[in-house]
Structure formats: C-alpha cells, structure tokens
Scaffold this motif. Structure first.
Motif, PDB file in Angstrom:
ATOM      1  N   SER A  39     -24.119  -6.985  -5.909  1.00  0.00           N
ATOM      2  CA  SER A  39     -23.059  -7.011  -6.788  1.00  0.00           C
ATOM      3  C   SER A  39     -21.972  -7.818  -5.966  1.00  0.00           C
ATOM      4  O   SER A  39     -21.876  -7.713  -4.704  1.00  0.00           O
ATOM      5  CB  SER A  39     -22.405  -5.570  -6.973  1.00  0.00           C
ATOM      6  N   PRO A  40     -21.052  -8.778  -6.725  1.00  0.00           N
ATOM      7  CA  PRO A  40     -19.966  -9.265  -5.883  1.00  0.00           C
ATOM      8  C   PRO A  40     -19.111  -8.559  -5.457  1.00  0.00           C
ATOM      9  O   PRO A  40     -18.251  -8.862  -4.574  1.00  0.00           O
ATOM     10  CB  PRO A  40     -19.488 -10.132  -6.914  1.00  0.00           C
ATOM     11  N   TRP A  41     -19.173  -7.110  -5.776  1.00  0.00           N
ATOM     12  CA  TRP A  41     -18.139  -6.156  -5.382  1.00  0.00           C
ATOM     13  C   TRP A  41     -18.867  -5.398  -4.230  1.00  0.00           C
ATOM     14  O   TRP A  41     -18.216  -4.327  -3.767  1.00  0.00           O
ATOM     15  CB  TRP A  41     -17.711  -5.289  -6.373  1.00  0.00           C
ATOM     16  N   GLY A  42     -20.052  -5.729  -3.915  1.00  0.00           N
ATOM     17  CA  GLY A  42     -20.731  -4.766  -2.761  1.00  0.00           C
ATOM     18  C   GLY A  42     -20.181  -4.666  -1.500  1.00  0.00           C
ATOM     19  O   GLY A  42     -20.385  -3.645  -0.902  1.00  0.00           O
ATOM     20  N   ALA A  43     -19.159  -5.682  -1.194  1.00  0.00           N
ATOM     21  CA  ALA A  43     -18.726  -5.658   0.203  1.00  0.00           C
ATOM     22  C   ALA A  43     -17.422  -4.922   0.231  1.00  0.00           C
ATOM     23  O   ALA A  43     -16.863  -4.655   1.301  1.00  0.00           O
ATOM     24  CB  ALA A  43     -18.350  -6.996   0.636  1.00  0.00           C
ATOM     25  N   LEU A  44     -17.094  -4.375  -0.850  1.00  0.00           N
ATOM     26  CA  LEU A  44     -15.684  -3.761  -0.969  1.00  0.00           C
ATOM     27  C   LEU A  44     -15.895  -2.249  -0.650  1.00  0.00           C
ATOM     28  O   LEU A  44     -17.172  -1.605  -1.089  1.00  0.00           O
ATOM     29  CB  LEU A  44     -15.201  -3.669  -2.234  1.00  0.00           C
ATOM     30  N   HIS A  45     -15.153  -1.505   0.122  1.00  0.00           N
ATOM     31  CA  HIS A  45     -15.422  -0.226   0.358  1.00  0.00           C
ATOM     32  C   HIS A  45     -14.079   0.372  -0.259  1.00  0.00           C
ATOM     33  O   HIS A  45     -13.127   0.054   0.398  1.00  0.00           O
ATOM     34  CB  HIS A  45     -15.696   0.081   1.913  1.00  0.00           C
ATOM     35  N   TRP A  46     -14.099   1.722  -0.401  1.00  0.00           N
ATOM     36  CA  TRP A  46     -12.827   2.323  -0.871  1.00  0.00           C
ATOM     37  C   TRP A  46     -12.135   2.970   0.558  1.00  0.00           C
ATOM     38  O   TRP A  46     -12.951   3.252   1.479  1.00  0.00           O
ATOM     39  CB  TRP A  46     -13.157   3.726  -1.606  1.00  0.00           C
ATOM     40  N   ARG A  47     -10.656   2.753   0.549  1.00  0.00           N
ATOM     41  CA  ARG A  47     -10.101   3.369   1.703  1.00  0.00           C
ATOM     42  C   ARG A  47      -8.818   3.715   1.281  1.00  0.00           C
ATOM     43  O   ARG A  47      -8.124   3.178   0.417  1.00  0.00           O
ATOM     44  CB  ARG A  47     -10.072   2.487   2.718  1.00  0.00           C
ATOM     45  N   LEU A  48      -8.119   4.618   1.835  1.00  0.00           N
ATOM     46  CA  LEU A  48      -6.794   5.105   1.305  1.00  0.00           C
ATOM     47  C   LEU A  48      -5.635   3.992   1.802  1.00  0.00           C
ATOM     48  O   LEU A  48      -5.597   3.618   2.957  1.00  0.00           O
ATOM     49  CB  LEU A  48      -6.481   6.533   2.267  1.00  0.00           C
ATOM     50  N   ILE A  49      -4.847   3.710   0.817  1.00  0.00           N
ATOM     51  CA  ILE A  49      -3.878   2.573   1.050  1.00  0.00           C
ATOM     52  C   ILE A  49      -2.555   3.252   0.801  1.00  0.00           C
ATOM     53  O   ILE A  49      -1.605   2.447   0.942  1.00  0.00           O
ATOM     54  CB  ILE A  49      -4.024   1.334   0.170  1.00  0.00           C
ATOM     55  N   GLY A  50      -2.448   4.376   0.607  1.00  0.00           N
ATOM     56  CA  GLY A  50      -1.169   5.190   0.434  1.00  0.00           C
ATOM     57  C   GLY A  50      -1.425   6.624   0.080  1.00  0.00           C
ATOM     58  O   GLY A  50      -2.440   6.997   0.240  1.00  0.00           O
ATOM     59  N   PRO A  51      -0.316   7.349  -0.031  1.00  0.00           N
ATOM     60  CA  PRO A  51      -0.584   8.759  -0.408  1.00  0.00           C
ATOM     61  C   PRO A  51      -1.365   8.955  -1.627  1.00  0.00           C
ATOM     62  O   PRO A  51      -0.904   8.513  -2.548  1.00  0.00           O
ATOM     63  CB  PRO A  51       0.910   9.178  -0.489  1.00  0.00           C
ATOM     64  N   PHE A  52      -2.416   9.957  -1.618  1.00  0.00           N
ATOM     65  CA  PHE A  52      -3.352  10.022  -2.542  1.00  0.00           C
ATOM     66  C   PHE A  52      -2.581  10.913  -3.663  1.00  0.00           C
ATOM     67  O   PHE A  52      -2.939  10.954  -4.727  1.00  0.00           O
ATOM     68  CB  PHE A  52      -4.615  10.738  -2.035  1.00  0.00           C
ATOM     69  N   ARG A  53      -1.587  11.482  -3.314  1.00  0.00           N
ATOM     70  CA  ARG A  53      -0.788  12.632  -4.435  1.00  0.00           C
ATOM     71  C   ARG A  53       0.535  11.882  -4.817  1.00  0.00           C
ATOM     72  O   ARG A  53       1.283  12.720  -5.396  1.00  0.00           O
ATOM     73  CB  ARG A  53      -0.852  13.918  -3.879  1.00  0.00           C
ATOM     74  N   ALA A  54       0.705  10.794  -4.888  1.00  0.00           N
ATOM     75  CA  ALA A  54       1.891  10.228  -4.885  1.00  0.00           C
ATOM     76  C   ALA A  54       2.305  10.052  -6.381  1.00  0.00           C
ATOM     77  O   ALA A  54       3.235  10.383  -6.585  1.00  0.00           O
ATOM     78  CB  ALA A  54       2.330   8.738  -4.252  1.00  0.00           C
ATOM     79  N   GLY A  55       1.446   9.757  -7.116  1.00  0.00           N
ATOM     80  CA  GLY A  55       1.662   9.513  -8.702  1.00  0.00           C
ATOM     81  C   GLY A  55       2.403   8.135  -8.545  1.00  0.00           C
ATOM     82  O   GLY A  55       2.402   7.418  -7.995  1.00  0.00           O
ATOM     83  N   ARG A  56       3.434   8.550  -9.675  1.00  0.00           N
ATOM     84  CA  ARG A  56       4.440   7.229 -10.009  1.00  0.00           C
ATOM     85  C   ARG A  56       5.618   7.161  -8.841  1.00  0.00           C
ATOM     86  O   ARG A  56       5.990   8.359  -8.298  1.00  0.00           O
ATOM     87  CB  ARG A  56       5.128   7.398 -11.123  1.00  0.00           C
ATOM     88  N   THR A  57       5.955   6.271  -8.206  1.00  0.00           N
ATOM     89  CA  THR A  57       6.877   5.898  -7.467  1.00  0.00           C
ATOM     90  C   THR A  57       8.253   5.174  -8.005  1.00  0.00           C
ATOM     91  O   THR A  57       7.999   4.114  -8.530  1.00  0.00           O
ATOM     92  CB  THR A  57       6.454   5.054  -6.343  1.00  0.00           C
ATOM     93  N   LEU A  58       9.678   5.730  -7.777  1.00  0.00           N
ATOM     94  CA  LEU A  58      10.547   4.901  -8.194  1.00  0.00           C
ATOM     95  C   LEU A  58      11.498   4.370  -7.336  1.00  0.00           C
ATOM     96  O   LEU A  58      12.261   3.909  -7.503  1.00  0.00           O
ATOM     97  CB  LEU A  58      11.344   6.106  -9.283  1.00  0.00           C
ATOM     98  N   ALA A  59      11.230   5.010  -6.178  1.00  0.00           N
ATOM     99  CA  ALA A  59      12.401   5.000  -4.995  1.00  0.00           C
ATOM    100  C   ALA A  59      11.648   4.594  -3.640  1.00  0.00           C
ATOM    101  O   ALA A  59      10.731   5.412  -3.052  1.00  0.00           O
ATOM    102  CB  ALA A  59      13.383   6.204  -4.653  1.00  0.00           C
ATOM    103  N   VAL A  60      12.063   3.369  -3.046  1.00  0.00           N
ATOM    104  CA  VAL A  60      11.505   2.805  -1.955  1.00  0.00           C
ATOM    105  C   VAL A  60      12.598   2.259  -1.351  1.00  0.00           C
ATOM    106  O   VAL A  60      13.411   1.648  -1.634  1.00  0.00           O
ATOM    107  CB  VAL A  60      10.114   1.841  -2.179  1.00  0.00           C
ATOM    108  N   THR A  61      12.688   2.467   0.320  1.00  0.00           N
ATOM    109  CA  THR A  61      13.491   1.892   0.875  1.00  0.00           C
ATOM    110  C   THR A  61      12.913   1.627   2.315  1.00  0.00           C
ATOM    111  O   THR A  61      12.078   2.218   2.919  1.00  0.00           O
ATOM    112  CB  THR A  61      14.847   2.776   1.154  1.00  0.00           C
ATOM    113  N   GLY A  62      13.272   0.242   2.927  1.00  0.00           N
ATOM    114  CA  GLY A  62      13.108   0.174   4.366  1.00  0.00           C
ATOM    115  C   GLY A  62      14.343   0.415   5.253  1.00  0.00           C
ATOM    116  O   GLY A  62      15.294   0.847   4.851  1.00  0.00           O
TER     117      GLY A  62
END
Length: 129
Positions: A39-62
């Motif tokens: 499959s063209p997607w065979g090289a992709l692997h699942w990984r956590l890229i952020g909080p898994f329980r975050a849901g919708r995000t309305l506020a972000v700041t640096g």
C-alpha cells in the motif's frame, strides 16, 4: 515571530513530515512482493503528535523569546505545555476542577505567568441552545 506564525510553522512541519513519508512508501509499492499486498500508506506509522485527550482547541499561545515553548488550552482537556514545539506535551490542569479553556495568554511582565480564561467561547452549531 508571533505565536500565530510559530503555530503555522508547526503545522507546516507536520504536513511536510507526512508528505515525506509518502514517496518512500510509493517506491516500495513499485517493487511489489508476490507474498504480500503493498500500500502507498505502508511506510506510515501511527504516533502521538499531541495530547490524545485534547479534543477541540480554542486557545494557543507561544512564549516570547522561547521559540519552542507553547501553551494550549482545550475545550475539554485543560491546559497543556510543550517545550519542544509540540513533540511532547505535559498537562498542567489535571488537578483543577475546570477543564474547559476558552482563552490563554502569557504575562508580558513574566513569561512564567500564564492567564487562563475558562469556559468555551465558541458555542458549536450542533449543540442545542
């Protein structure tokens, strides 16, 4: 660089990382193995890229002067902090009684102080009012 530009750069980096994985999987698909289905997607692997329980995000700041330090306030997951541009996140509000965050800001006088506004500021159209 403003927080908006840093967040845009973060999302662009994630998109480029995912796009870079696709050519590698497409090359593998060019030489199929007779015993397996490729499959063209065979090289992709699942990984956590952020909080898994975050849901919708309305506020972000640096944090000014700290280009890899961000705070994120989520609608149903509290406040999260990252020191590595979002690679890993630490929850800051797990012991608080309020988890719905609608606004977040870093104090101009001290980057170790954050202001958090609770409650959701954007009522969704699929919720009966």
């Amino acid at each position: 660089m403003s927080a908006h530009h840093r967040l845009t750069a973060l999302f662009a980096a994630v998109a480029l990382t995912l796009a870079a994985a696709l050519p590698a999987s497409a090359a593998a698909a060019a030489t199929p193995d007779s015993t397996t289905t490729t499959s063209p997607w065979g090289a992709l692997h699942w990984r956590l890229i952020g909080p898994f329980r975050a849901g919708r995000t309305l506020a972000v700041t640096g944090v000014p002067g700290q280009p890899t330090h961000f705070y994120m306030g989520t609608v149903d997951g509290g406040v999260w902090e990252t020191h590595d541009t979002g690679r890993t996140w630490q929850p800051l509000f797990d012991k608080e009684s309020v988890q719905s965050i609608g606004a977040i800001a870093v104090a101009a006088s001290n980057p170790n102080i954050i202001y958090v506004g609770t409650g959701e500021s954007d009522m969704r159209s699929d919720i009966v009012q």
